[in-house]
Design a protein around this motif. Structure first.
Motif, short mmCIF file in Angstrom:
data_model
loop_
_atom_site.label_atom_id
_atom_site.label_comp_id
_atom_site.label_asym_id
_atom_site.label_seq_id
_atom_site.Cartn_x
_atom_site.Cartn_y
_atom_site.Cartn_z
N LEU A 86 16.55 32.85 65.11
CA LEU A 86 16.90 33.23 66.48
C LEU A 86 18.26 33.90 66.54
O LEU A 86 18.53 34.72 67.42
CB LEU A 86 16.88 32.01 67.40
N THR A 87 19.14 33.53 65.60
CA THR A 87 20.47 34.13 65.51
C THR A 87 20.81 34.29 64.03
O THR A 87 20.17 33.69 63.16
CB THR A 87 21.56 33.26 66.17
N LYS A 88 21.84 35.07 63.77
CA LYS A 88 22.37 35.23 62.41
C LYS A 88 23.89 35.14 62.49
O LYS A 88 24.49 35.53 63.49
CB LYS A 88 21.97 36.58 61.81
N THR A 89 24.49 34.66 61.42
CA THR A 89 25.95 34.59 61.34
C THR A 89 26.43 35.59 60.31
O THR A 89 25.97 35.59 59.16
CB THR A 89 26.41 33.17 60.95
N GLU A 120 28.48 35.42 65.39
CA GLU A 120 27.07 35.11 65.56
C GLU A 120 26.42 36.20 66.40
O GLU A 120 26.96 36.60 67.43
CB GLU A 120 26.90 33.75 66.25
N VAL A 121 25.27 36.69 65.94
CA VAL A 121 24.54 37.73 66.66
C VAL A 121 23.15 37.23 66.99
O VAL A 121 22.58 36.41 66.28
CB VAL A 121 24.47 39.05 65.85
N SER A 122 22.62 37.73 68.10
CA SER A 122 21.29 37.29 68.56
C SER A 122 20.33 38.44 68.76
O SER A 122 19.30 38.30 69.40
CB SER A 122 21.43 36.50 69.86
N ALA A 123 20.67 39.60 68.19
CA ALA A 123 19.78 40.76 68.29
C ALA A 123 19.85 41.54 66.98
O ALA A 123 20.90 41.60 66.33
CB ALA A 123 20.18 41.65 69.46
N VAL A 143 27.10 46.06 58.73
CA VAL A 143 26.00 45.26 58.19
C VAL A 143 24.82 45.40 59.15
O VAL A 143 25.01 45.46 60.37
CB VAL A 143 26.41 43.77 58.01
N SER A 144 23.62 45.49 58.59
CA SER A 144 22.40 45.59 59.41
C SER A 144 21.69 44.25 59.40
O SER A 144 21.51 43.63 58.35
CB SER A 144 21.46 46.67 58.88
N VAL A 145 21.28 43.82 60.57
CA VAL A 145 20.54 42.58 60.75
C VAL A 145 19.15 42.97 61.23
O VAL A 145 19.01 43.73 62.20
CB VAL A 145 21.24 41.66 61.77
N THR A 146 18.12 42.48 60.54
CA THR A 146 16.74 42.90 60.85
C THR A 146 15.77 41.75 61.09
O THR A 146 14.63 41.99 61.44
CB THR A 146 16.19 43.77 59.71
N LYS A 147 16.20 40.51 60.87
CA LYS A 147 15.24 39.40 60.94
C LYS A 147 15.57 38.40 62.03
O LYS A 147 15.50 37.20 61.82
CB LYS A 147 15.14 38.71 59.59
N ILE A 148 15.91 38.90 63.20
CA ILE A 148 16.05 38.04 64.37
C ILE A 148 14.80 38.24 65.21
O ILE A 148 14.39 39.36 65.49
CB ILE A 148 17.32 38.40 65.18
N ASP A 149 14.19 37.12 65.59
CA ASP A 149 12.95 37.19 66.38
C ASP A 149 13.13 36.29 67.60
O ASP A 149 13.13 35.07 67.50
CB ASP A 149 11.77 36.71 65.53
#
Length: 181
Positions: A86-89, A120-123, A143-149
């Motif tokens: 749901l989130t990433k750090t 912390e990011v949520s998208a 940095v790219s974040v791709t696995k937040i659902d």
């Protein structure tokens, strides 16, 4: 600092200083003398100045400058994007070999400078982190974040209820485009 000023003081008890009494090692010609002379330098090194009196007698002096820091800090970004969540750090590891990091060294996506090195990011998206040292030298990383659902799965229920019976079968069909079911 980013620059240093070298200041020269000189006197001559005999004939006095020449009208054009000094020159720095940078190759410029002789310069007019006032009460002192100065030269701004932007890199570490040994700097020489030559001073002469009215009869042409000269002396050369040198000074070593070693505390100019124009190098950006080193930084690495870490984010475990291998599993859905749901989130990433995002964690920043940074160091500066010169003056050290600023007390508020980190900026996330152009926001305010802060002292915390985790965000912390949520998208999903690409995030930009800036790191600065105590003099304001900065480095920028992304940095790219791709696995937040955060999207709910889709589901449909069907049941053939057109006739009377003792039992009915309900069929569930569901899908999730993100993390899966």
């Amino acid at each position: 600092s980013l620059k240093k000023t070298i200041t020269v003081s000189a006197s001559d008890a005999g004939a006095g200083l020449a009208a054009k009494a000094y020159r720095f090692h940078n190759g410029t010609g002789w310069s007019e003398w006032s009460d002192s002379a100065s030269y701004e330098v932007g890199s570490n090194g040994t700097y020489r100045v030559e001073i002469r009196d009215a009869l042409g007698n000269s002396v050369e002096k040198s000074v070593t400058v070693s505390h100019i820091d124009t190098a950006a800090p080193e930084a690495d970004l870490g984010c475990d994007d291998s599993e859905w969540g749901l989130t990433k750090t995002i964690t920043v590891s940074a160091s500066d070999a010169g003056v050290g990091l600023h007390s508020q060294a980190y900026r996330f996506n152009g926001g305010e400078w802060v002292s915390e090195n985790t965000f912390e990011v949520s998208a999903n998206g690409t995030y930009t982190i800036e790191v600065r040292d105590a003099l304001g030298n900065t480095t920028t990383k992304t940095v790219s974040v791709t696995k937040i659902d955060t999207v709910k799965p889709e589901a449909d229920l069907t049941c053939d209820d057109s006739q009377w019976s003792l039992k009915k079968t309900i069929t569930v069909s569901a899908s999730d485009a993100g993390a899966g079911l």
